[in-house]
Scaffold this active site. Structure first.
Site, PDB file in Angstrom:
ATOM      1  CE  LYS A   1      -1.709  -4.319   3.363  1.00 28.83           C
ATOM      2  NZ  LYS A   1      -2.048  -5.558   2.674  1.00 28.83           N
TER       3      LYS A   1
ATOM      4  CB  SER B   1      -0.850  -0.004   1.276  1.00 26.47           C
ATOM      5  OG  SER B   1      -1.425   1.249   1.477  1.00 26.47           O
TER       6      SER B   1
ATOM      7  CE1 TYR C   1      -3.912  -1.958   5.114  1.00 29.36           C
ATOM      8  CE2 TYR C   1      -3.332   0.261   4.412  1.00 29.36           C
ATOM      9  CZ  TYR C   1      -3.674  -1.036   4.100  1.00 29.36           C
ATOM     10  OH  TYR C   1      -3.760  -1.428   2.784  1.00 29.36           O
TER      11      TYR C   1
END
Ligand code: UDP
Length: 324
Positions: free
Chosen positions: A145, A117, A141
């Site tokens: 990643k 991402s 988040y």
């Protein structure tokens, strides 16, 4: 043509990718626990219900279907939730991925395509983000990643597992046949929310912040169609197998649109009018996020088939026909 296990294949990006894989002559097998994915999105595809963390089941599937590549889409993706519930994110997006990678190593599966991402970069330091941009994620988040990308480097070195990490910018749009599209239980993404407002499913669209240092004060993002992302997965997978080398690519269009511009485009294309409210900034939102897709273009030959108008048209069609 090789067999590909698509983990999270019943979700938004996975369900579009399996169709593009099939169109190109590959044999995708879908693996999904249906916690967020939709059974209706995988009709006609071989499907196994199972969890990302179920190593034994995965190893059996690798053998049964002679899997050469795993594409992994089964991640949690809500930034705000990751701040409130980091444990849930580290467990699913990191721990269970380690278990999946171990199953691959033990089962002799050679290639991994990872949905990374733009969130791994954090606050942009320049207008367009290329692969060399510093990586300082600002929420759990994004950290999950980045951690997996780092784990992948170690697994390549130690076990020879090759990977392609694809950093998506703002995935959006729907399949042009209108049969599959974006459908989340608690929708947080801009374009589906605008459509909810346009179709009277919510009272208004709230614009989060209009005091950003951008041309009209609202946040700028790089919107890329889900089928264009699917194309990039296949190109990256093919290059990885050809060259037996791990790589990372930033996937966006290189064009930025503000929240107001997206709302204006939906109004223009649908002819619908709806209420707009101006709300405070949402925590964790950088003002601008735009990809520099030059590496994916030159090394993969990746081009995009959908501009913003076409993206909105496909969503409009999906919203009219949606069955899930
Ligand atoms: N946004 C907004 N109202 C909404 C949802 C999103 O103004 O109801 C804004 C959000 O602040 C961001 C942009 O739209 O600037 C895109 O948000 P989205 O959640 O779709 O994707 P993100 O960029 O967070 O991955």
């Amino acid at each position: 043509m090789s067999n590909i296990l698509v983990v999270g294949g019943a979700g938004y990006i996975g369900s579009h990718t399996i169709r593009v894989l099939k169109d190109k002559g590959y044999f995708p097998v879908v693996y999904d626990n249906l916690s967020k994915g939709h059974k209706k999105a995988v009709r006609g595809f071989p499907f196994v219900k199972g969890d990302l963390g179920n190593k034994k089941k995965l190893k059996n599937i690798f053998k049964k279907y002679d899997i050469e590549t795993v594409m992994h889409f089964a991640a949690f993706t809500e930034v705000g939730e990751s701040v409130a519930k980091p444990s849930k994110y580290y467990e699913n997006n990191v721990c269970k991925v380690i278990s999946l990678l171990d199953a691959m190593v033990e089962g002799g599966v050679k290639y991994f395509v990872f949905s990374s991402s733009a969130a791994i970069f954090g606050e942009p330091e320049k207008e367009r983000i290329d692969e060399n941009h510093p990586q300082n994620p600002i929420n759990p988040y994004g950290r999950t990643k980045l951690m997996v990308e780092q784990i992948l480097k170690d697994y390549d070195e130690a076990y020879g597992l090759k990977s392609a990490s694809l950093r998506y910018f703002n995935a959006c749009g729907a399949h042009p046949d209108g049969k599959i599209g974006e459908s989340h239980e608690n929708e947080t993404h801009l374009i589906p929310i605008i459509f909810q407002a346009a179709l009277g499913k919510r009272e208004s669209i709230k614009v989060f912040g209009c005091d950003y240092p951008t041309k009209d004060g609202t946040c700028i993002r790089d919107y890329v169609h889900v089928n264009d992302l699917a194309d990039a997965h296949i190109l990256a997978m093919e290059k990885m197998a050809r060259e037996n080398k791990s790589e990372r690519y930033n996937l966006g269009s290189g064009n930025g649109y503000s929240v107001k511009e997206i709302i204006g485009t939906v109004k223009k294309i649908t002819g619908l009018d709806f209420k707009i409210e101006y709300a405070p900034r949402r925590a964790g939102d950088p003002a601008t996020l735009i990809a520099d897709p030059a590496k994916a273009e030159t090394e993969l030959g990746w081009t995009r088939r959908y501009n913003l108008e076409r993206i909105i048209e496909t969503v409009s069609d999906w919203e009219k026909k949606r069955k899930y």
